[in-house]
Design a protein around this motif. Structure first.
Motif, PDB file in Angstrom:
ATOM      1  N   LYS A  54      -6.869  34.066   8.180  1.00 43.27           N
ATOM      2  CA  LYS A  54      -7.573  33.311   7.135  1.00 43.27           C
ATOM      3  C   LYS A  54      -7.635  34.052   5.812  1.00 43.27           C
ATOM      4  CE  LYS A  54      -8.354  30.377  10.429  1.00 43.27           C
ATOM      5  NZ  LYS A  54      -7.424  29.234  10.582  1.00 43.27           N
ATOM      6  N   ARG A  55      -6.971  35.173   5.708  1.00 46.82           N
ATOM      7  CA  ARG A  55      -6.936  35.905   4.443  1.00 46.82           C
ATOM      8  C   ARG A  55      -5.763  35.429   3.591  1.00 46.82           C
ATOM      9  NH1 ARG A  55      -8.211  40.188   8.191  1.00 46.82           N
ATOM     10  NH2 ARG A  55     -10.195  41.186   7.708  1.00 46.82           N
ATOM     11  N   PRO A  56      -5.858  35.552   2.251  1.00 50.37           N
ATOM     12  CA  PRO A  56      -4.726  35.200   1.396  1.00 50.37           C
ATOM     13  C   PRO A  56      -3.514  36.069   1.723  1.00 50.37           C
ATOM     14  CG  PRO A  56      -6.732  35.496   0.096  1.00 50.37           C
ATOM     15  CD  PRO A  56      -7.039  35.977   1.480  1.00 50.37           C
ATOM     16  N   GLN A  57      -2.339  35.484   1.643  1.00 51.26           N
ATOM     17  CA  GLN A  57      -1.113  36.231   1.878  1.00 51.26           C
ATOM     18  C   GLN A  57      -0.653  36.862   0.556  1.00 51.26           C
ATOM     19  OE1 GLN A  57       1.692  34.842   4.886  1.00 51.26           O
ATOM     20  NE2 GLN A  57       0.752  32.809   4.730  1.00 51.26           N
ATOM     21  N   ILE A  58      -0.487  38.176   0.562  1.00 51.83           N
ATOM     22  CA  ILE A  58      -0.213  38.949  -0.637  1.00 51.83           C
ATOM     23  C   ILE A  58       1.061  39.757  -0.440  1.00 51.83           C
ATOM     24  CG2 ILE A  58      -1.099  40.747  -2.192  1.00 51.83           C
ATOM     25  CD1 ILE A  58      -2.669  38.188  -2.361  1.00 51.83           C
ATOM     26  N   ALA A  59       1.900  39.822  -1.477  1.00 50.66           N
ATOM     27  CA  ALA A  59       3.052  40.725  -1.453  1.00 50.66           C
ATOM     28  C   ALA A  59       2.580  42.133  -1.813  1.00 50.66           C
ATOM     29  CB  ALA A  59       4.110  40.248  -2.437  1.00 50.66           C
ATOM     30  N   GLU A  60       3.266  43.129  -1.281  1.00 51.31           N
ATOM     31  CA  GLU A  60       2.821  44.502  -1.526  1.00 51.31           C
ATOM     32  C   GLU A  60       3.988  45.473  -1.510  1.00 51.31           C
ATOM     33  OE1 GLU A  60       0.057  44.977   1.766  1.00 51.31           O
ATOM     34  OE2 GLU A  60       1.581  45.987   2.981  1.00 51.31           O
ATOM     35  N   GLN A  61       3.794  46.581  -2.190  1.00 49.97           N
ATOM     36  CA  GLN A  61       4.719  47.707  -2.124  1.00 49.97           C
ATOM     37  C   GLN A  61       3.900  48.960  -1.854  1.00 49.97           C
ATOM     38  OE1 GLN A  61       7.413  48.231  -5.400  1.00 49.97           O
ATOM     39  NE2 GLN A  61       8.449  49.972  -4.466  1.00 49.97           N
ATOM     40  N   VAL A  62       4.378  49.762  -0.892  1.00 48.46           N
ATOM     41  CA  VAL A  62       3.693  50.988  -0.500  1.00 48.46           C
ATOM     42  C   VAL A  62       4.646  52.156  -0.729  1.00 48.46           C
ATOM     43  CG1 VAL A  62       2.485  52.209   1.345  1.00 48.46           C
ATOM     44  CG2 VAL A  62       2.391  49.701   1.229  1.00 48.46           C
ATOM     45  N   LEU A  63       4.174  53.183  -1.416  1.00 48.01           N
ATOM     46  CA  LEU A  63       4.978  54.369  -1.699  1.00 48.01           C
ATOM     47  C   LEU A  63       4.326  55.587  -1.073  1.00 48.01           C
ATOM     48  CD1 LEU A  63       5.052  52.444  -4.472  1.00 48.01           C
ATOM     49  CD2 LEU A  63       6.658  54.208  -5.171  1.00 48.01           C
ATOM     50  N   LEU A  64       5.141  56.437  -0.459  1.00 46.59           N
ATOM     51  CA  LEU A  64       4.679  57.687   0.138  1.00 46.59           C
ATOM     52  C   LEU A  64       5.275  58.846  -0.643  1.00 46.59           C
ATOM     53  CD1 LEU A  64       3.349  59.344   2.487  1.00 46.59           C
ATOM     54  CD2 LEU A  64       5.544  59.120   3.686  1.00 46.59           C
ATOM     55  N   PHE A  65       4.407  59.753  -1.105  1.00 44.71           N
ATOM     56  CA  PHE A  65       4.848  60.912  -1.876  1.00 44.71           C
ATOM     57  C   PHE A  65       4.636  62.195  -1.089  1.00 44.71           C
ATOM     58  CE2 PHE A  65       3.259  57.769  -4.979  1.00 44.71           C
ATOM     59  CZ  PHE A  65       4.427  57.509  -5.679  1.00 44.71           C
ATOM     60  N   ASP A  66       5.557  63.143  -1.285  1.00 41.99           N
ATOM     61  CA  ASP A  66       5.376  64.492  -0.772  1.00 41.99           C
ATOM     62  C   ASP A  66       4.369  65.231  -1.635  1.00 41.99           C
ATOM     63  OD1 ASP A  66       6.826  64.993   1.596  1.00 41.99           O
ATOM     64  OD2 ASP A  66       8.714  64.889   0.497  1.00 41.99           O
ATOM     65  N   SER A  67       3.981  66.428  -1.165  1.00 43.77           N
ATOM     66  CA  SER A  67       2.989  67.209  -1.897  1.00 43.77           C
ATOM     67  C   SER A  67       3.477  67.622  -3.287  1.00 43.77           C
ATOM     68  CB  SER A  67       2.607  68.455  -1.092  1.00 43.77           C
ATOM     69  OG  SER A  67       3.758  69.220  -0.795  1.00 43.77           O
ATOM     70  N   ASP A  68       4.823  67.655  -3.488  1.00 45.99           N
ATOM     71  CA  ASP A  68       5.361  68.011  -4.806  1.00 45.99           C
ATOM     72  C   ASP A  68       5.480  66.813  -5.740  1.00 45.99           C
ATOM     73  OD1 ASP A  68       7.470  66.620  -3.730  1.00 45.99           O
ATOM     74  OD2 ASP A  68       8.925  68.260  -3.852  1.00 45.99           O
ATOM     75  N   GLY A  69       5.059  65.624  -5.288  1.00 46.09           N
ATOM     76  CA  GLY A  69       5.089  64.438  -6.130  1.00 46.09           C
ATOM     77  C   GLY A  69       6.351  63.618  -6.022  1.00 46.09           C
TER      78      GLY A  69
ATOM     79  N   THR B 217       9.034  61.049  -4.264  1.00 44.26           N
ATOM     80  CA  THR B 217       8.895  59.892  -3.378  1.00 44.26           C
ATOM     81  C   THR B 217       9.619  60.163  -2.064  1.00 44.26           C
ATOM     82  OG1 THR B 217       8.845  58.428  -5.300  1.00 44.26           O
ATOM     83  CG2 THR B 217       9.220  57.405  -3.145  1.00 44.26           C
ATOM     84  N   ARG B 218       8.877  60.075  -0.980  1.00 46.32           N
ATOM     85  CA  ARG B 218       9.455  60.305   0.339  1.00 46.32           C
ATOM     86  C   ARG B 218       9.911  58.996   0.982  1.00 46.32           C
ATOM     87  NH1 ARG B 218       9.445  64.595   3.731  1.00 46.32           N
ATOM     88  NH2 ARG B 218       9.770  64.146   5.960  1.00 46.32           N
ATOM     89  N   LYS B 219       9.098  57.954   0.872  1.00 43.88           N
ATOM     90  CA  LYS B 219       9.406  56.653   1.442  1.00 43.88           C
ATOM     91  C   LYS B 219       8.795  55.554   0.576  1.00 43.88           C
ATOM     92  CE  LYS B 219       9.365  58.165   6.312  1.00 43.88           C
ATOM     93  NZ  LYS B 219      10.755  57.774   6.653  1.00 43.88           N
ATOM     94  N   THR B 220       9.383  54.384   0.657  1.00 45.33           N
ATOM     95  CA  THR B 220       8.812  53.214   0.005  1.00 45.33           C
ATOM     96  C   THR B 220       9.149  51.981   0.847  1.00 45.33           C
ATOM     97  OG1 THR B 220       8.708  51.896  -2.040  1.00 45.33           O
ATOM     98  CG2 THR B 220      10.847  52.896  -1.460  1.00 45.33           C
TER      99      THR B 220
END
Length: 335
Positions: free
Chosen positions: A310-325, A327-330
Motif C-alpha cells: 500500500k505504499r507509493p511505488q518509487i524509483a531509486e538509485q543506491v550508491l555504495l562508496f569505499d572509505s576513500d570516497g 564508488t564501489r557499487k551502484t
C-alpha cells in the motif's frame, strides 16, 4: 492510544527491540542462578518450538535452531554458556561454535516457568530463530523458512528484551500471525556479511527489494540505534517480504554484499562526482567498516498504483562508496 499509533509503535519495537540495560565493562563468565527480567522465558521458547512443529508445512524438511548474535560492539561472543534455571532445577544448554543451540523439553522446568540465562547480559545479544530447509543453495534463503522463523521468533519472545516495559502493546506486539503477516510488522533478519542488495526470485519473476527493506527500514536515526536489535548489525539487517503472499514459500532470496568485488567503471565514480551530477542524496548512511551508502529517489516513469504494501511505488538509485570516497557499487530500481 489509537490503533494506527499502536501499530506504528509495534513496528518500531520489532525493528529496534527494547531498551538495553547498561552493559558492564567486561562480561561475567559465571552463569547466574537468579532470574533477570530480560532473560528469555523457557516456556515461551518451547511455545516457539511448538509453533515450528505446527506450521512445519511452510518449510517441509527444515530444521530449527536458535542463534545468538552480537547486539553491541563490545560483547564477547566466544565461550558463551547457556543454562535453563527454575526454582528447584536447572539444565545446561549445549551451544555450538556458531552460537546456535536447540532446547530439550523438561517438564519440571516448564512448570516452574524457568528462564534461559546466558553468561552475558541478555540485552547485549540479539536472539533469533533459524529455520533451514535442505537443498537451498549456499548463500540464499528460502522465503517459507523466513516466514516460519518470524512466527517462531515472535511466539518464542525473542524480540522484546523487556516485556514489562512494553506490556501495554499487548496482542499487537505478541501476535505472531499479525506481526508476520503485516507489511508494517518489520521483523528483522540478518545476513552473514554487510549487505548491499536483497533480490527475490521465483520462476521468471525477479525483483530487487527497495532500499527501505535494508538497514532496519533505511537506517534509523543514530539516537535510536542503542535500542535496536541491529545496533552493531545495521549493515547486515534486512526485511523479507514474508507478508506478501504473491511470493510463494519456495521463493529464494539472494544477496549482493558490500565486500563483493566492486563494479568496474561504476558511474558516478566518486562522492564528489555523484553530488555534482545528482545533487544531495535523500539519505546518507555511514557504517563502522568504512562503507557509505547514498539514496536517491524520484517518481516512476509512469503513474503506478500503490504496491502490495500500500505504499507509493518509487524509483531509486543506491550508491555504495569505499572509505576513500570512490564508488564501489551502484544500482537502480524502477518499479
Amino acid at each position: 492510544m489509537g490503533s494506527k499509533a499502536r501499530l506504528l509503535a509495534a513496528s518500531l519495537l520489532l525493528a529496534c527491540g527494547a531498551v538495553p540495560a547498561q552493559e558492564p565493562a567486561a562480561p561475567s563468565v559465571v552463569v547466574r542462578n537468579t532470574r533477570d527480567p530480560v532473560d528469555k522465558s523457557y516456556r515461551k521458547m518451547l511455545s516457539g518450538i511448538a509453533r515450528f512443529e505446527r506450521d512445519h508445512a511452510l518449510a517441509p524438511g527444515a530444521t530449527l535452531r536458535f542463534r545468538l548474535l552480537p547486539r553491541t560492539a563490545t560483547v564477547d561472543m566466544k565461550g558463551i554458556e547457556l543454562k535453563v534455571v527454575g526454582d528447584t532445577a536447572s539444565m545446561t544448554v549445549p551451544i555450538a561454535q556458531d552460537n546456535s543451540f536447540t532446547l530439550a523439553r523438561n517438564d519440571v522446568l516448564l512448570r516452574e516457568d524457568a528462564a534461559l540465562i546466558a553468561n552475558r547480559r541478555t540485552s547485549s545479544m540479539t536472539w533469533r530463530a533459524e529455520v533451514r530447509s535442505p537443498g537451498v543453495p549456499d548463500g540464499m534463503r528460502r522465503l517459507g523458512d523466513l516466514r516460519l522463523e518470524c512466527l517462531v521468533g515472535i511466539d518464542a519472545g525473542l524480540v522484546s528484551n523487556n516485556a514489562q516495559l512494553f506490556r501495554w502493546l499487548g496482542e499487537l506486539f505478541t501476535n505472531a500471525d499479525r506481526v508476520c503477516g503485516d507489511p508494517d510488522g518489520n521483523y528483522l533478519f540478518f545476513t552473514e556479511r554487510p549487505v548491499f542488495a536483497v533480490i527475490a526470485q521465483h520462476g521468471e519473476r525477479r525483483e530487487t527489494m527497495p532500499f527501505r527493506m535494508t538497514y532496519a527500514n533505511g537506517g534509523p536515526p543514530a539516537s535510536e540505534l542503542p535500542y535496536c536489535d541491529c545496533q552493531v548489525l545495521l549493515d547486515r539487517s534486512y526485511f523479507a517480504p514474508i507478508w506478501d503472499r504473491s511470493w510463494p514459500d519456495d521463493t529464494l532470496l539472494s544477496f549482493e554484499y558490500m565486500d563483493d568485488p566492486p563494479q568496474p567503471d561504476a558511474a558516478p565514480s566518486s562522492r564528489e562526482e555523484a553530488r555534482a551530477a545528482l545533487g544531495p542524496p535523500l539519505k546518507e548512511l555511514r557504517f563502522d567498516r568504512g562503507y557509505e551508502i547514498w539514496l536517491y529517489e524520484w517518481p516512476p516513469a509512469r503513474k503506478l498504483p500503490p504496491g502490495q504494501d500500500k505504499r507509493p511505488q518509487i524509483a531509486e538509485q543506491v550508491l555504495l562508496f569505499d572509505s576513500d570516497g570512490s564508488t564501489r557499487k551502484t544500482r537502480r530500481r524502477e518499479p
